[in-house]
Design an enzyme around this catalytic site. Sequence first.
Site, PDB file in Angstrom:
ATOM      1  N   PHE A 141      45.103  35.375 -33.342  1.00 17.88           N
ATOM      2  CA  PHE A 141      43.838  35.782 -33.083  1.00 17.88           C
ATOM      3  C   PHE A 141      42.704  34.440 -33.212  1.00 17.88           C
ATOM      4  O   PHE A 141      41.581  34.640 -32.799  1.00 17.88           O
ATOM      5  CB  PHE A 141      43.216  36.886 -33.980  1.00 17.88           C
ATOM      6  CG  PHE A 141      42.529  36.272 -35.488  1.00 17.88           C
ATOM      7  CD1 PHE A 141      43.318  36.223 -36.573  1.00 17.88           C
ATOM      8  CD2 PHE A 141      41.245  36.197 -35.358  1.00 17.88           C
ATOM      9  CE1 PHE A 141      42.821  35.701 -37.600  1.00 17.88           C
ATOM     10  CE2 PHE A 141      40.626  35.845 -36.629  1.00 17.88           C
ATOM     11  CZ  PHE A 141      41.225  35.594 -37.705  1.00 17.88           C
ATOM     12  N   LYS A 142      43.208  33.456 -33.793  1.00 18.02           N
ATOM     13  CA  LYS A 142      42.281  32.279 -34.158  1.00 18.02           C
ATOM     14  C   LYS A 142      41.779  31.743 -32.771  1.00 18.02           C
ATOM     15  O   LYS A 142      40.876  30.997 -32.748  1.00 18.02           O
ATOM     16  CB  LYS A 142      43.015  31.253 -34.907  1.00 18.02           C
ATOM     17  CG  LYS A 142      43.593  31.536 -36.114  1.00 18.02           C
ATOM     18  CD  LYS A 142      42.456  32.225 -37.061  1.00 18.02           C
ATOM     19  CE  LYS A 142      43.250  32.019 -38.622  1.00 18.02           C
ATOM     20  NZ  LYS A 142      44.221  33.108 -38.858  1.00 18.02           N
TER      21      LYS A 142
END
Length: 495
Positions: free
Chosen positions: A114-115
Amino acid sequence: MRYTSTRDARADVSSSQAIARGISPEGGLYLPKAVPSLSLWEIKALAELDYIGRAEHILSKFLTAEGGWTRDELDEYIRAAYTGTFADPAVAPLRDFGADAHILELFHGPTCAFKDLALQLLPRLLVASAAKAMDGDKEILILTATSGDTGKAALEGFKDVPGTRILVFYPIDGVSAVQKRQMSTQEGGNVRVVGVIGNFDDAQTGVKAIFANENIGVVLNARGRTLSSANSINWGRLAPQIVYYVSAYCDLLRAGNITAGEPINFVVPTGNFGNILAAYYAKRMGLPIKKLVCASNQNRVLTDFFETGVYNRNRPFHTTSSPSMDILISSNLERLLYLAARGDAEQCAGWMRQLAHGGRYAVPGEILRTLQTEFAAGSCDEAQCAAAIANAWEQHKYLSDTHTAVALHVLEEYRARTYDYTRAVVVSTASPFKFAGSVLGAIGAPVPQDEFDALEALEAATGVPCPAPLRGLRDKPVRFTEVCAPARMAEYTRW
Ligand SMILES: *Cc1c(COP(=O)(O)O)cnc(C)c1O
């Protein structure tokens, strides 16, 4: 919109200064002085837009003309960040999971975690911020400590971005083989990756010490460089994360799963508290959210905090199958504490001093009760994590990674405990292929010794395709093999 610091009430900077600096000089974190609002009317209008349109609307509330931003410029950065970079055209698609739960998939970016949602955009915001807020001719040196996923996502975001260099520190024993290989094979002329002997907290503490060291700043400045951070302490990383919470709500609305204004719950696999803090900002803006459920693995320092009001990092550190959550110092909790203490920077600074010296602090009962109305928390051990992966696969044919599984378990336990069956969105933070060995074991398939064989085995066992960026990782040439003790991390800033 002006920004202040969690530890200094006098701090008063623009959004571009906050992003360019990353962290306030006294060690506090920047945050907006007021939370902009989002009306139901706006949410309904956003439901008709795509992810990029939603992001433009939300981010323009935080990055305003006051900080030197034009709407056209912002739109251009956002379009570049989310066009052609995510394998799913929806960027952050929502999947059904049974009748009253959904999974928000945040792992379709270039590094499969998700970064990417924040780190595809941050480099553009950072370079622009530096140009607006500081002497634009300085080269920006990005320092990043990573529990595995931030490092790779930051490297991908910053690789070959003119005017920047990036130095990533990862704990040698705290990341998976795939995560390590993703970083050690990183391409780009402005990147460097160093292993640190220790765990994530050692690496993060080392990076914070470099930022706090004025001498290093002076020396770097004399050489035409300035330090900044890609960690979630940077506001420029947090703001883009608010978007996908709004976007998930819009998708539910559009699919007819909820009516406008109906509150939902979010369950977030949590480590440094950045992701769930973005959800809290979305709530403060006006997104109809009932509870934010903070899911921890065996390192349940946050679970205990939300139950008792005592934050105590003096406890054994567990290395788990969800390594990106193996964290005992959740940096972004500081921003929540500041908000819960109604902007009392002195009190917040006091807690952080206690944390730095004794590893512990306790918030007053009144603040704890406020937090408990907004947040719930739960934890998950290794066996429960494996069982959650198996259940998701057997009952829903949904292949979950270990971090997402922690959240799935905590949701089930939360519902059983509270009878709160409000429609819930579980945030999925990584592709199951990033942790293929653990996932294979959980679904009862044989686990190959080699983690790269495990990628292929997981695809073969489930029929779910391995994401393109992870395929072929084994054969990529390794570029970085350096390892150092935490005490020597500062030396690398001379690079
Ligand atoms: C970083 C990360 C987390 C934790 O997110 P925070 O914002 O640090 O709470 C959870 N899961 C994965 C896969 C991650 O990479």
